[in-house]
Design a protein around this motif. Structure first.
Motif, PDB file in Angstrom:
ATOM      1  N   ALA A   4       0.824  -1.210   0.000  1.00  0.00           N
ATOM      2  CA  ALA A   4       0.000   0.000   0.000  1.00  0.00           C
ATOM      3  C   ALA A   4       0.861   1.263   0.000  1.00  0.00           C
ATOM      4  O   ALA A   4       1.895   1.316   0.650  1.00  0.00           O
ATOM      5  CB  ALA A   4      -0.902  -0.007   1.232  1.00  0.00           C
ATOM      6  N   ARG A   5       0.428   2.223  -0.777  1.00  0.00           N
ATOM      7  CA  ARG A   5       1.037   3.565  -0.768  1.00  0.00           C
ATOM      8  C   ARG A   5      -0.042   4.520  -0.272  1.00  0.00           C
ATOM      9  O   ARG A   5      -1.009   4.781  -0.975  1.00  0.00           O
ATOM     10  CB  ARG A   5       1.523   3.947  -2.161  1.00  0.00           C
ATOM     11  CG  ARG A   5       2.612   2.993  -2.707  1.00  0.00           C
ATOM     12  CD  ARG A   5       2.989   3.355  -4.123  1.00  0.00           C
ATOM     13  NE  ARG A   5       3.489   4.727  -4.232  1.00  0.00           N
ATOM     14  CZ  ARG A   5       4.756   5.079  -4.017  1.00  0.00           C
ATOM     15  NH1 ARG A   5       5.644   4.170  -3.694  1.00  0.00           N
ATOM     16  NH2 ARG A   5       5.129   6.334  -4.127  1.00  0.00           N
ATOM     17  N   VAL A   6       0.138   4.981   0.934  1.00  0.00           N
ATOM     18  CA  VAL A   6      -0.976   5.596   1.659  1.00  0.00           C
ATOM     19  C   VAL A   6      -0.799   7.106   1.829  1.00  0.00           C
ATOM     20  O   VAL A   6       0.267   7.585   2.212  1.00  0.00           O
ATOM     21  CB  VAL A   6      -1.130   4.953   3.063  1.00  0.00           C
ATOM     22  CG1 VAL A   6      -2.202   5.662   3.878  1.00  0.00           C
ATOM     23  CG2 VAL A   6      -1.435   3.468   2.933  1.00  0.00           C
ATOM     24  N   THR A  86      -9.650  19.711  -5.251  1.00  0.00           N
ATOM     25  CA  THR A  86      -8.944  19.796  -6.533  1.00  0.00           C
ATOM     26  C   THR A  86      -7.566  19.142  -6.468  1.00  0.00           C
ATOM     27  O   THR A  86      -7.075  18.610  -7.455  1.00  0.00           O
ATOM     28  CB  THR A  86      -8.776  21.268  -6.978  1.00  0.00           C
ATOM     29  OG1 THR A  86      -8.136  22.009  -5.923  1.00  0.00           O
ATOM     30  CG2 THR A  86     -10.128  21.892  -7.290  1.00  0.00           C
ATOM     31  N   LEU A  87      -6.945  19.170  -5.305  1.00  0.00           N
ATOM     32  CA  LEU A  87      -5.573  18.667  -5.169  1.00  0.00           C
ATOM     33  C   LEU A  87      -5.481  17.145  -5.226  1.00  0.00           C
ATOM     34  O   LEU A  87      -4.647  16.573  -5.936  1.00  0.00           O
ATOM     35  CB  LEU A  87      -4.981  19.165  -3.840  1.00  0.00           C
ATOM     36  CG  LEU A  87      -3.669  18.484  -3.431  1.00  0.00           C
ATOM     37  CD1 LEU A  87      -2.513  19.023  -4.271  1.00  0.00           C
ATOM     38  CD2 LEU A  87      -3.395  18.671  -1.949  1.00  0.00           C
ATOM     39  N   LEU A  88      -6.331  16.475  -4.448  1.00  0.00           N
ATOM     40  CA  LEU A  88      -6.133  15.038  -4.233  1.00  0.00           C
ATOM     41  C   LEU A  88      -6.134  14.198  -5.511  1.00  0.00           C
ATOM     42  O   LEU A  88      -5.271  13.322  -5.661  1.00  0.00           O
ATOM     43  CB  LEU A  88      -7.151  14.517  -3.205  1.00  0.00           C
ATOM     44  CG  LEU A  88      -6.876  15.012  -1.766  1.00  0.00           C
ATOM     45  CD1 LEU A  88      -7.940  14.527  -0.790  1.00  0.00           C
ATOM     46  CD2 LEU A  88      -5.499  14.575  -1.286  1.00  0.00           C
ATOM     47  N   THR A  98      -2.321   4.276  -3.438  1.00  0.00           N
ATOM     48  CA  THR A  98      -3.302   3.183  -3.458  1.00  0.00           C
ATOM     49  C   THR A  98      -4.428   3.390  -2.443  1.00  0.00           C
ATOM     50  O   THR A  98      -5.532   2.907  -2.628  1.00  0.00           O
ATOM     51  CB  THR A  98      -2.628   1.832  -3.133  1.00  0.00           C
ATOM     52  OG1 THR A  98      -2.067   1.893  -1.807  1.00  0.00           O
ATOM     53  CG2 THR A  98      -1.536   1.510  -4.154  1.00  0.00           C
ATOM     54  N   HIS A  99      -4.090   4.093  -1.343  1.00  0.00           N
ATOM     55  CA  HIS A  99      -5.087   4.270  -0.276  1.00  0.00           C
ATOM     56  C   HIS A  99      -5.093   5.700   0.243  1.00  0.00           C
ATOM     57  O   HIS A  99      -4.031   6.291   0.447  1.00  0.00           O
ATOM     58  CB  HIS A  99      -4.800   3.356   0.922  1.00  0.00           C
ATOM     59  CG  HIS A  99      -4.972   1.906   0.641  1.00  0.00           C
ATOM     60  ND1 HIS A  99      -4.048   1.177  -0.097  1.00  0.00           N
ATOM     61  CD2 HIS A  99      -5.958   1.026   0.995  1.00  0.00           C
ATOM     62  CE1 HIS A  99      -4.468  -0.072  -0.180  1.00  0.00           C
ATOM     63  NE2 HIS A  99      -5.612  -0.198   0.469  1.00  0.00           N
ATOM     64  N   LEU A 100      -6.298   6.204   0.459  1.00  0.00           N
ATOM     65  CA  LEU A 100      -6.466   7.484   1.136  1.00  0.00           C
ATOM     66  C   LEU A 100      -7.154   7.202   2.468  1.00  0.00           C
ATOM     67  O   LEU A 100      -8.197   6.544   2.501  1.00  0.00           O
ATOM     68  CB  LEU A 100      -7.334   8.430   0.296  1.00  0.00           C
ATOM     69  CG  LEU A 100      -7.778   9.738   0.976  1.00  0.00           C
ATOM     70  CD1 LEU A 100      -6.578  10.664   1.186  1.00  0.00           C
ATOM     71  CD2 LEU A 100      -8.848  10.444   0.149  1.00  0.00           C
ATOM     72  N   VAL A 101      -6.534   7.665   3.549  1.00  0.00           N
ATOM     73  CA  VAL A 101      -7.109   7.398   4.873  1.00  0.00           C
ATOM     74  C   VAL A 101      -7.295   8.712   5.617  1.00  0.00           C
ATOM     75  O   VAL A 101      -6.390   9.554   5.646  1.00  0.00           O
ATOM     76  CB  VAL A 101      -6.190   6.475   5.706  1.00  0.00           C
ATOM     77  CG1 VAL A 101      -6.864   6.104   7.033  1.00  0.00           C
ATOM     78  CG2 VAL A 101      -5.820   5.219   4.931  1.00  0.00           C
ATOM     79  N   VAL A 126      -8.520   4.674  -6.169  1.00  0.00           N
ATOM     80  CA  VAL A 126      -7.859   4.731  -4.860  1.00  0.00           C
ATOM     81  C   VAL A 126      -8.847   4.298  -3.794  1.00  0.00           C
ATOM     82  O   VAL A 126      -9.985   4.765  -3.751  1.00  0.00           O
ATOM     83  CB  VAL A 126      -7.358   6.162  -4.574  1.00  0.00           C
ATOM     84  CG1 VAL A 126      -6.909   6.305  -3.130  1.00  0.00           C
ATOM     85  CG2 VAL A 126      -6.246   6.540  -5.527  1.00  0.00           C
ATOM     86  N   LYS A 127      -8.407   3.371  -2.954  1.00  0.00           N
ATOM     87  CA  LYS A 127      -9.291   2.898  -1.898  1.00  0.00           C
ATOM     88  C   LYS A 127      -9.337   3.926  -0.772  1.00  0.00           C
ATOM     89  O   LYS A 127      -8.290   4.424  -0.348  1.00  0.00           O
ATOM     90  CB  LYS A 127      -8.777   1.560  -1.374  1.00  0.00           C
ATOM     91  CG  LYS A 127      -9.801   0.808  -0.559  1.00  0.00           C
ATOM     92  CD  LYS A 127      -9.436  -0.661  -0.441  1.00  0.00           C
ATOM     93  CE  LYS A 127     -10.214  -1.375   0.657  1.00  0.00           C
ATOM     94  NZ  LYS A 127     -11.558  -0.928   0.934  1.00  0.00           N
TER      95      LYS A 127
END
Length: 651
Positions: A4-6, A86-88, A98-101, A126-127
């Motif tokens: 995962a790249r979080v 707008t950024l994300l 891979t993941h946004l938390v 993106v999860k």
DNA sequence: ATGCCAGTTGGGTAT
DNA sequence: GATACCCAACTGGCA
């Protein structure tokens, strides 16, 4: 399976301790973890944030950034200077995420923002992991559901609904190591947010330039912005933020088990300073630098221990944990009512009172515009004098000056000035006062601020309007000698305790000796080298009586913010023209008029709103001519009321 | 239905 | 200083 790249998105959780969302991110065993902060235009331009609260936020951000670096020298809090929406999407691609938390947020604006972010993440593959809401004891939406979908309007309701939801979660462990970030180079365009209108413009001494040096900031290192970059004057508050600071302070509070277990809020002095009588955990709770649940359980463990030892303990609502319960109560009310919670107009649970200086409303959206109606120039003057700490009532002025200077005042001091502005003095809309607190408080929490203003103005949560704070007696009760006044209203410091709360009553010799002149309306500061303090802006006892009768009247009329008569302005027919508050004319908005002026277009929207609300049942006020005769000294002002209700006698 | 009571934190006076 | 009581009188929950 690829690692995962979080992106861990910090928002209202500027801490590493007890963060279930951060734990969820770490449970992914990520290859890289980017701790980020999206610099939000809503906060920069649209929300009322004075320089003191900015400083507190910046402190908290720097502190959590240092703590991150302590766990991993490669890492820090990466501040990205563009709003999340707008950024994300660009960030997902650039950093191969891979993941946004992030942790679930609670207020109406944040919920809308997060919905958009979640949609764009799903589109990008993106999860998204939304961590449990941890800024309160319970999840506010769950408590609301347990309360039948309704706002919690009392502590007993909150406790009952909370118990249904379950035990308050124990804190999760603080991480002891963090993965580093990956490549932090960024080659994306920065979309600069619209800077107008800039509600905080009046705090700036130079241009706002936090967005002007690109996404990574002036040094290209994702630094935490400064007040200078915001164009703001240096902070004047002595209160500093940061997780490590409050955790250390909390230990010193808890070390005194007797104090912790027997704390009773109403017994702490609003007049104490250096040190204050309470521990100022509120701003840390607001920014998430202190976890409410961690605080709760640390206290509760001590209380339990003392209970077993058969020692005295305090209990909610006055105890330390009781304070946290109130906070949850307001969050649940906010969750249930959404945007309408923050205003009278359209609010089903906020009593309608014909306050002076009412909010202007955009009838197309049903939302307040941020402006207000000046129905009476004299009342506008009173409002400004209240805000500036120049009412001529030293107790009130000392509190307001402490608020402006330091960004924090004691809870009971908030009661005193809020009662004074609204039901117990000026009869000015609570929404005006809430806006001033929103700007100035370092601990401003929308849900709590709004809830407490409704409480104090007796428009929701509380109804005993005949319990009225005196601007003289209440101060004396806590600080007989007036040290608090002397500290914050230094022009009065030479006065004896006999006159410190009522300087206009002091003989001329006493005033000469004290080196102060009592004169005018506060616009004059010095006279021939001698400081000038204003005369009281009204006779409090007269004004108190006017307010009391006005409240009694408004309660009998019994409208709430979503009543059709409030929505369409016809509430005025129910109030006498010579009563307190703006009542002239037959047409008009909630208290104002301009919201409905020149509004052909608005008419249609208003009709729609009214139609929608009319279908809901509402209480028809009881006619009570006998009570009216008994209780009213201003008989003539009751004619309209009694007439209006004569037609509506309950069958 | 009617009455009773509780509700985080009032003020004033008497003991 | 702590406590009791009255003042004038709100809502909402419950018996």
């Amino acid at each position: 399976m690829p690692q995962a790249r979080v992106l861990y998105w910090f928002r209202t959780d500027l801490r590493l301790h007890d963060s279930p969302a951060l734990k969820a991110a770490l449970d992914l065993k990520p290859e890289v973890l980017y701790p980020i902060w999206c610099w939000d235009s809503h906060y920069v331009y649209r929300a009322r944030v004075g320089n003191n609260r900015w400083q507190f936020l910046i402190d908290c951000m720097n502190d959590v950034s240092r703590s991150i670096t302590n766990l991993n020298a490669e890492s820090k809090l990466f501040v990205l200077r563009e709003p999340a929406v707008t950024l994300l999407p660009k960030l997902f691609r650039a950093w191969n995420i891979t993941h946004l938390v992030f942790e679930k947020d609670t207020d109406a604006y944040a919920k809308e923002r997060d919905k958009q972010v979640i949609e764009s993440a799903e589109k990008a593959g993106v999860k998204v992991i939304v961590g449990p809401q941890s800024r309160t004891l319970w999840d506010s939406d769950e408590v609301m559901k347990a309360n039948g979908g309704k706002p919690t309007m009392s502590i007993s309701q909150l406790q009952a609904a909370g118990a249904k939801v379950g035990a308050i979660a124990r804190p999760v462990e603080t991480p002891t190591n963090l993965p580093g970030p990956g490549d932090v180079e960024l080659d994306i365009d920065q979309e600069r947010p619209e800077s107008k209108p800039d509600i905080n413009g009046k705090y700036r001494e130079s241009d706002e330039k936090t967005y002007s040096s690109g996404i990574a900031g002036p040094q290209g290192d994702y630094s935490v912005p400064t007040l200078v970059e915001l164009g703001m004057k240096p902070a004047t508050t002595p209160h500093r933020g940061g997780e490590s600071l409050i955790l250390a302070r909390l230990e010193s509070i808890l070390a005194d088990e007797d104090y912790t277990a027997t704390f009773e809020k109403p017994k702490t002095s609003p007049a104490a300073f250096e040190p204050q009588s309470t521990f100022l955990t509120s701003p840390f709770l607001h920014f998430g630098a202190l976890s409410a649940r961690y605080f709760y359980h640390r206290v509760e463990d001590i209380v339990e221990k003392r209970r077993k030892e058969k020692k005295a303990v305090s209990t909610p609502p006055t105890s330390l944990t009781g304070q946290l319960l109130f906070r949850d109560m307001y969050f649940v009310a906010q969750a249930a009512l959404g945007y309408s919670f923050g205003q009278t107009y359209g609010n089903s649970h906020c009593r309608f009172i014909p306050w002076h200086l009412p909010s202007k409303v955009d009838v197309k959206t049903g939302l307040v515009t941020g402006e207000y109606e000046v129905d009476d120039e004299g009342k506008e003057k009173e409002f400004q004098r209240w805000r500036d700490g120049k009412t001529g009532f030293p107790w009130i002025d000392a509190i307001m000056r402490q608020l402006k200077q330091e960004g924090w005042i004691h809870h009971l001091a908030r009661h005193a000035v809020a009662c004074f502005l609204t039901r117990g003095g000026c009869y000015i809309s609570w929404e005006r006062g809430a806006e001033v607190f929103e700007e100035w408080l370092v601990d401003h929490e929308a849900a709590c601020n709004i809830g407490n203003w409704q409480w104090l103005s007796c428009t929701a949560f509380y109804a005993m309007f005949y319990r009225c704070y005196s601007p003289v007696a209440f101060g004396k009760k806590w600080d007989d000698t007036g040290e608090f006044v002397r500290k914050y209203v230094p022009e009065l410091k030479g006065l004896s305790k006999k006159y410190i709360y009522e300087p206009h009553k002091a003989p001329i010799q006493d005033l000469k000796k004290a080196g102060v002149v009592i004169r005018g309306d506060g616009s004059e500061e010095m006279s021939e080298g001698v400081p000038v303090y204003p005369k009281p802006m009204f006779d409090f006892n007269v004004q108190r009586e006017i307010c009391m009768q006005g409240m009694k009247n408004a309660y009998r009329v019994g409208l709430h913010g979503n009543d059709p008569k409030v929505l369409d302005g016809s509430w005025k027919e129910l109030f006498a023209d010579d009563g307190a508050g703006p009542t002239e004319g037959k047409e008009g908005g909630p208290g104002g008029m301009a919201s409905f002026e020149d509004a052909d277009e608005a008419d249609g929207a208003r009709e729609e709103l009214v139609k929608a609300k009319r279908t809901s049942k509402r209480n028809v006020p009881k006619a009570s001519p006998e009570a009216a005769r008994k209780g009213h000294k201003r008989e003539h002002s009751q004619g309209t009321i009694d007439g209006a209700f004569g037609k509506k006698v309950k069958s």
